[in-house]
Design a protein around this motif. Structure first.
Motif, PDB file in Angstrom:
ATOM      1  N   ILE A  19       0.766  -1.272  -0.136  1.00  0.00           N
ATOM      2  CA  ILE A  19      -0.034   0.142  -0.003  1.00  0.00           C
ATOM      3  C   ILE A  19       0.788   1.154  -0.029  1.00  0.00           C
ATOM      4  CG2 ILE A  19      -1.829  -1.329   1.191  1.00  0.00           C
ATOM      5  CD1 ILE A  19      -1.051   0.609   3.522  1.00  0.00           C
ATOM      6  N   TYR A  20       0.337   2.268  -0.700  1.00  0.00           N
ATOM      7  CA  TYR A  20       1.007   3.782  -0.635  1.00  0.00           C
ATOM      8  C   TYR A  20      -0.072   4.526   0.218  1.00  0.00           C
ATOM      9  CZ  TYR A  20       2.803   8.211  -1.932  1.00  0.00           C
ATOM     10  OH  TYR A  20       3.337   9.421  -1.923  1.00  0.00           O
ATOM     11  N   LEU A  21       0.654   5.335   1.028  1.00  0.00           N
ATOM     12  CA  LEU A  21      -0.055   6.265   1.707  1.00  0.00           C
ATOM     13  C   LEU A  21       0.023   7.899   1.023  1.00  0.00           C
ATOM     14  CD1 LEU A  21       0.582   5.402   5.502  1.00  0.00           C
ATOM     15  CD2 LEU A  21      -1.329   4.726   3.983  1.00  0.00           C
ATOM     16  N   SER A  22      -1.087   8.345   0.638  1.00  0.00           N
ATOM     17  CA  SER A  22      -1.230   9.829  -0.047  1.00  0.00           C
ATOM     18  C   SER A  22      -1.965  10.679   0.974  1.00  0.00           C
ATOM     19  CB  SER A  22      -1.703   9.399  -1.220  1.00  0.00           C
ATOM     20  OG  SER A  22      -1.750  10.658  -1.966  1.00  0.00           O
ATOM     21  N   GLY A  23      -1.311  12.032   1.038  1.00  0.00           N
ATOM     22  CA  GLY A  23      -2.080  12.964   1.591  1.00  0.00           C
ATOM     23  C   GLY A  23      -1.566  14.260   1.720  1.00  0.00           C
ATOM     24  N   ALA A  24      -1.958  15.248   2.202  1.00  0.00           N
ATOM     25  CA  ALA A  24      -1.284  16.760   2.067  1.00  0.00           C
ATOM     26  C   ALA A  24      -0.044  16.715   2.960  1.00  0.00           C
ATOM     27  CB  ALA A  24      -2.420  17.525   2.589  1.00  0.00           C
ATOM     28  N   LYS A  34       1.414  12.771  11.527  1.00  0.00           N
ATOM     29  CA  LYS A  34      -0.095  12.320  11.151  1.00  0.00           C
ATOM     30  C   LYS A  34       0.074  10.950  10.291  1.00  0.00           C
ATOM     31  CE  LYS A  34      -2.368  16.842  11.162  1.00  0.00           C
ATOM     32  NZ  LYS A  34      -2.802  18.092  10.488  1.00  0.00           N
ATOM     33  N   PHE A  35       1.162  11.150   9.192  1.00  0.00           N
ATOM     34  CA  PHE A  35       1.353   9.901   8.441  1.00  0.00           C
ATOM     35  C   PHE A  35       1.646   8.671   9.291  1.00  0.00           C
ATOM     36  CE2 PHE A  35       0.695  12.558   4.931  1.00  0.00           C
ATOM     37  CZ  PHE A  35       0.815  11.793   3.741  1.00  0.00           C
ATOM     38  N   ALA A  36       2.715   8.692  10.103  1.00  0.00           N
ATOM     39  CA  ALA A  36       3.292   7.811  11.100  1.00  0.00           C
ATOM     40  C   ALA A  36       2.059   7.170  11.934  1.00  0.00           C
ATOM     41  CB  ALA A  36       4.084   8.318  12.289  1.00  0.00           C
ATOM     42  N   GLY A  37       0.950   7.909  12.320  1.00  0.00           N
ATOM     43  CA  GLY A  37      -0.128   7.306  13.018  1.00  0.00           C
ATOM     44  C   GLY A  37      -0.993   6.500  11.917  1.00  0.00           C
ATOM     45  N   TRP A  38      -1.000   6.946  10.636  1.00  0.00           N
ATOM     46  CA  TRP A  38      -1.844   6.097   9.603  1.00  0.00           C
ATOM     47  C   TRP A  38      -1.058   4.946   9.448  1.00  0.00           C
ATOM     48  CZ3 TRP A  38      -6.672   6.112   9.138  1.00  0.00           C
ATOM     49  CH2 TRP A  38      -7.451   7.480   9.355  1.00  0.00           C
ATOM     50  N   GLU A  39       0.333   4.987   9.333  1.00  0.00           N
ATOM     51  CA  GLU A  39       1.266   3.797   9.040  1.00  0.00           C
ATOM     52  C   GLU A  39       0.838   2.878  10.141  1.00  0.00           C
ATOM     53  OE1 GLU A  39       5.297   5.019   8.837  1.00  0.00           O
ATOM     54  OE2 GLU A  39       4.759   6.381   7.159  1.00  0.00           O
ATOM     55  N   LEU A  51       4.283   1.696   1.838  1.00  0.00           N
ATOM     56  CA  LEU A  51       5.116   2.840   1.533  1.00  0.00           C
ATOM     57  C   LEU A  51       4.544   4.026   1.658  1.00  0.00           C
ATOM     58  CD1 LEU A  51       5.329   1.088  -2.331  1.00  0.00           C
ATOM     59  CD2 LEU A  51       7.094   0.941  -0.195  1.00  0.00           C
ATOM     60  N   SER A  52       5.391   4.956   1.876  1.00  0.00           N
ATOM     61  CA  SER A  52       5.131   6.233   2.544  1.00  0.00           C
ATOM     62  C   SER A  52       6.130   7.536   2.404  1.00  0.00           C
ATOM     63  CB  SER A  52       4.952   6.292   3.956  1.00  0.00           C
ATOM     64  OG  SER A  52       4.558   7.420   4.490  1.00  0.00           O
ATOM     65  N   PRO A  53       5.584   8.768   1.711  1.00  0.00           N
ATOM     66  CA  PRO A  53       6.653   9.561   1.917  1.00  0.00           C
ATOM     67  C   PRO A  53       7.320   9.884   3.186  1.00  0.00           C
ATOM     68  CG  PRO A  53       4.552  10.533   1.757  1.00  0.00           C
ATOM     69  CD  PRO A  53       4.302   9.194   1.799  1.00  0.00           C
ATOM     70  N   THR A  54       7.177   9.410   4.128  1.00  0.00           N
ATOM     71  CA  THR A  54       7.953   9.749   5.382  1.00  0.00           C
ATOM     72  C   THR A  54       9.374   9.232   5.275  1.00  0.00           C
ATOM     73  OG1 THR A  54       7.029   7.874   6.477  1.00  0.00           O
ATOM     74  CG2 THR A  54       5.835   9.605   7.059  1.00  0.00           C
ATOM     75  N   ILE A  55       9.574   8.286   4.677  1.00  0.00           N
ATOM     76  CA  ILE A  55      11.196   7.968   4.408  1.00  0.00           C
ATOM     77  C   ILE A  55      12.068   8.709   3.640  1.00  0.00           C
ATOM     78  CG2 ILE A  55      10.384   5.443   4.110  1.00  0.00           C
ATOM     79  CD1 ILE A  55      11.079   5.660   1.287  1.00  0.00           C
ATOM     80  N   PHE A  56      11.303   9.850   3.115  1.00  0.00           N
ATOM     81  CA  PHE A  56      12.475  11.033   2.254  1.00  0.00           C
ATOM     82  C   PHE A  56      12.844  11.796   3.421  1.00  0.00           C
ATOM     83  CE2 PHE A  56       9.088   9.604  -1.170  1.00  0.00           C
ATOM     84  CZ  PHE A  56       9.850   8.795  -1.698  1.00  0.00           C
ATOM     85  N   VAL A  80      -3.868   4.592  -0.411  1.00  0.00           N
ATOM     86  CA  VAL A  80      -4.647   4.816   0.617  1.00  0.00           C
ATOM     87  C   VAL A  80      -4.630   6.299   0.760  1.00  0.00           C
ATOM     88  CG1 VAL A  80      -5.146   4.712   3.012  1.00  0.00           C
ATOM     89  CG2 VAL A  80      -4.178   2.544   1.878  1.00  0.00           C
ATOM     90  N   MET A  81      -5.878   6.821   0.363  1.00  0.00           N
ATOM     91  CA  MET A  81      -5.977   8.502   0.519  1.00  0.00           C
ATOM     92  C   MET A  81      -6.383   8.719   1.852  1.00  0.00           C
ATOM     93  SD  MET A  81      -5.180   8.938  -2.605  1.00  0.00           S
ATOM     94  CE  MET A  81      -5.281  10.636  -2.652  1.00  0.00           C
ATOM     95  N   LEU A  82      -5.378   9.462   2.555  1.00  0.00           N
ATOM     96  CA  LEU A  82      -5.513   9.972   3.809  1.00  0.00           C
ATOM     97  C   LEU A  82      -6.803  11.072   4.052  1.00  0.00           C
ATOM     98  CD1 LEU A  82      -2.105   9.762   5.229  1.00  0.00           C
ATOM     99  CD2 LEU A  82      -3.801   8.014   5.278  1.00  0.00           C
TER     100      LEU A  82
END
Length: 108
Positions: A19-24, A34-39, A51-56, A80-82
């Motif tokens: 899965i890929y997490l997408s959001g603002a 916020k992304f960490a909570g959804w992860e 997969l998440s942009p938090t790794i960048f 997954v659209m947050l």
């Protein structure tokens, strides 16, 4: 998990999928937490990989982030659209790309 007509599905469908997490991100200084909570929430549903942009790292230009995010969208089975995704041009672009690839979509 591909679908000819991408559908909105629940988190229960992510088991065994990439899965890929997408959001603002750009206008939200607290986006990483916020992304960490959804992860953490997504991990409860046993995806194969998240997969998440938090790794960048911080400090990249917008297009550098988007280039790498689009690679993750391409590598995912489900996007997954947050809840904050509608406030993000980048997330809207990721969603459009995911749909062009016939990925399943989870709208939260």
């Amino acid at each position: 998990m591909l679908n000819a007509q991408p559908a909105s599905v629940g988190l229960s469908t992510i088991a065994g999928s990439v899965i890929y997490l997408s959001g603002a991100i750009s206008r939200d200084p607290d986006w990483r937490s916020k992304f960490a909570g959804w992860e953490s929430e997504a991990a409860k549903h046993s995806p194969k990989r998240i997969l998440s942009p938090t790794i960048f790292p911080e400090g990249w230009e917008y297009d550098e982030y988007m280039e790498h995010c689009m690679i993750m969208v391409r590598r995912s089975d489900i996007i997954v659209m947050l809840p904050c995704w509608k406030n993000s041009t980048g997330a809207e672009a990721e969603l459009a790309y995911a749909r062009s690839l016939n990925r399943l979509v989870v709208l939260l």
